[in-house]
Motif scaffolding. Structure first.
Motif, PDB file in Angstrom:
ATOM      1  N   GLY A 326      27.356  73.019  33.119  1.00 32.01           N
ATOM      2  CA  GLY A 326      28.742  72.990  33.951  1.00 32.01           C
ATOM      3  C   GLY A 326      28.703  74.258  34.657  1.00 32.01           C
ATOM      4  O   GLY A 326      28.950  74.455  35.809  1.00 32.01           O
ATOM      5  N   LEU A 327      28.386  75.358  34.069  1.00 31.15           N
ATOM      6  CA  LEU A 327      28.536  76.683  34.539  1.00 31.15           C
ATOM      7  C   LEU A 327      27.628  76.877  35.607  1.00 31.15           C
ATOM      8  O   LEU A 327      28.002  77.620  36.853  1.00 31.15           O
ATOM      9  CB  LEU A 327      28.576  77.915  33.445  1.00 31.15           C
ATOM     10  N   ARG A 328      26.516  76.608  35.574  1.00 32.08           N
ATOM     11  CA  ARG A 328      25.418  76.617  36.529  1.00 32.08           C
ATOM     12  C   ARG A 328      25.520  75.673  37.549  1.00 32.08           C
ATOM     13  O   ARG A 328      25.080  75.621  38.832  1.00 32.08           O
ATOM     14  CB  ARG A 328      23.947  76.800  36.136  1.00 32.08           C
ATOM     15  N   ARG A 329      25.858  74.336  37.071  1.00 35.79           N
ATOM     16  CA  ARG A 329      25.749  73.481  38.077  1.00 35.79           C
ATOM     17  C   ARG A 329      27.105  72.429  38.139  1.00 35.79           C
ATOM     18  O   ARG A 329      27.199  71.386  37.490  1.00 35.79           O
ATOM     19  CB  ARG A 329      24.656  72.230  37.322  1.00 35.79           C
ATOM     20  N   PRO A 330      27.996  73.123  38.647  1.00 35.12           N
ATOM     21  CA  PRO A 330      29.257  72.672  38.192  1.00 35.12           C
ATOM     22  C   PRO A 330      29.399  71.446  39.273  1.00 35.12           C
ATOM     23  O   PRO A 330      30.295  70.425  39.061  1.00 35.12           O
ATOM     24  CB  PRO A 330      30.323  73.715  39.219  1.00 35.12           C
TER      25      PRO A 330
END
Length: 406
Positions: A326-330
């Motif tokens: 989720g941090l790289r692909r919110p």
């Protein structure tokens, strides 16, 4: 040489719908005639030409002859003697077998206007059975025109096609193309219903077919039937304007319930893992795009955890966010939450029930992303401890956000 607008443009005009594009048929001409007029030939299988100004496609009137199984086994014949009626009779449905010439007169030799008024899908001729793609196309039309019904003779013909193995000859790319278009229509559940009714769903998506007739606890799923739940989830996704990858994930999210042992029904303990494994197989078979595949697997695997978001401890929420990248692909994490909300609301009588889990996990992701990883790294003397320090900072951000102790 006469030119006619044909097919979907005429159908949509009569229905009072916006016309997306126009197809044209040229009668009484040969390729050389069009080339002299400045048309550019582009057809590989049969003569198709681009208009020199509009770039719309113009095809010579043609007849077809079936020579091999599948949708590619045809020989086409064109010459100036082929009539418009000869071309139209080879089309799939009566509502798509109408034309209009320059004089504005409607040409409707096979009753398309009458079937439009009666809201009926009816095949034009027995030639329908020669192209299995037409089963997929009709199912897609059912998703677009949800108030239409199948003529009994057309349904019977489709069932014979399935029994004869015509659907088995379809290539994955074409199946995916039609499924994807159907999923993006207003009522994608109708596509699944039509495919199931004619027997094609069991050949194309047996994992989805197996869900029908499998019960769930009525306290959580008033619709009870697992297949019915998937259809409700799909239609909720469509009603809320979800993109293709979310709708596809909704289609596959509960596949594992079709393999639950009979002795534990109507419960489906741990079905998420089996759903993810089956989703892998479906995505590989259909050769679907990576974005659709990745989200479908994530939703199948994680939707049970997402539904428990209000009870999750900060440590578990952080694991979920990290596991889902989720941090790289919110944006993909947001799609995961959207699909899970569709799943929660795709239940009879519960469509309007609040789903605060989505907002809670959105808040959690925002808190975690708000941690300045660079600043944390600069504050740590021992570089080997930087990953742990960042992880702890993110965990503390979640605790601060929710006032929780882990």
């Amino acid at each position: 040489m006469k030119i006619y607008c044909v097919g979907g443009a005429i159908r949509d005009e009569l229905l009072g719908l916006p016309i997306q594009d126009r197809d044209w048929v040229v009668v009484g001409a040969c390729p050389e005639d069009l080339i002299r007029e400045g048309y550019r030939p582009v057809g590989k299988d049969f003569p198709v030409f681009l208009h020199p100004k509009t770039q719309e496609e113009y095809a010579l009137a043609r007849t077809e002859r079936k020579t091999a199984p599948g949708y590619g086994g045809f020989v086409f014949h064109t010459d100036p003697s082929v009539r418009l009626e000869d071309d139209l009779i080879r089309r799939d449905l009566t509502i798509n077998a109408m034309a209009r010439g320059d004089d504005g007169v409607l040409v409707d030799p096979y009753g398309g206007q009458q079937d439009l008024a009666a809201r009926i899908f009816r095949h034009v001729s027995p030639a329908f059975a020669e192209d299995p793609v037409r089963i997929l196309r009709l199912a897609r039309f059912a998703a677009r025109f949800a108030d239409f019904r199948l003529a009994q003779e057309t349904l019977a013909l489709m069932q014979v096609m399935v029994e004869n193995g015509e659907v088995d000859a379809l290539v994955p790319e074409r199946v995916w193309q039609e499924l994807a278009r159907g999923l993006m229509e207003a009522r994608p559940s109708r596509m699944v219903e039509v495919l199931r009714e004619c027997g094609a769903l069991d050949r194309i998506l047996p994992e989805v077919h197996r869900l029908f007739g499998v019960p769930q606890p009525p306290a959580h799923h008033p619709e009870v039937d697992c297949g019915a739940h998937v259809l409700l989830t799909l239609d909720y996704a469509a009603a809320t304007g979800q993109p293709l990858e979310v709708r596809f994930a909704c289609l596959l999210h509960d596949l594992g319930k079709g393999t639950t042992p009979a002795d534990v029904l109507p419960h489906h303990y741990g079905h998420e893992e089996n759903s993810a494994l089956l989703a892998v197989e479906v995505c590989a078979r259909l050769k679907c795009p990576a974005d659709c595949r990745d989200l479908a697997l994530m939703v199948a695997r994680e939707h049970g955890v997402v539904h428990q978001a209000l009870e999750l401890r900060p440590k578990t929420m952080l694991k979920l966010i990290e596991r889902c990248d989720g941090l790289r692909r919110p944006e993909r994490f947001a799609s995961l939450l959207a699909a899970c909300e569709c799943d929660a609301r795709g239940r009879t009588g519960l469509e309007a029930r609040p789903y605060p889990q989505r907002a809670r996990l959105e808040q959690a992701l925002a808190a975690v992303r708000g941690v300045d990883a660079g600043a944390v790294a600069r504050s740590v003397a021992d570089k080997a401890r930087i990953p742990d320090a960042i992880h702890l900072a993110r965990l503390q951000a979640l605790k601060n956000c929710f006032g929780a102790e882990d």
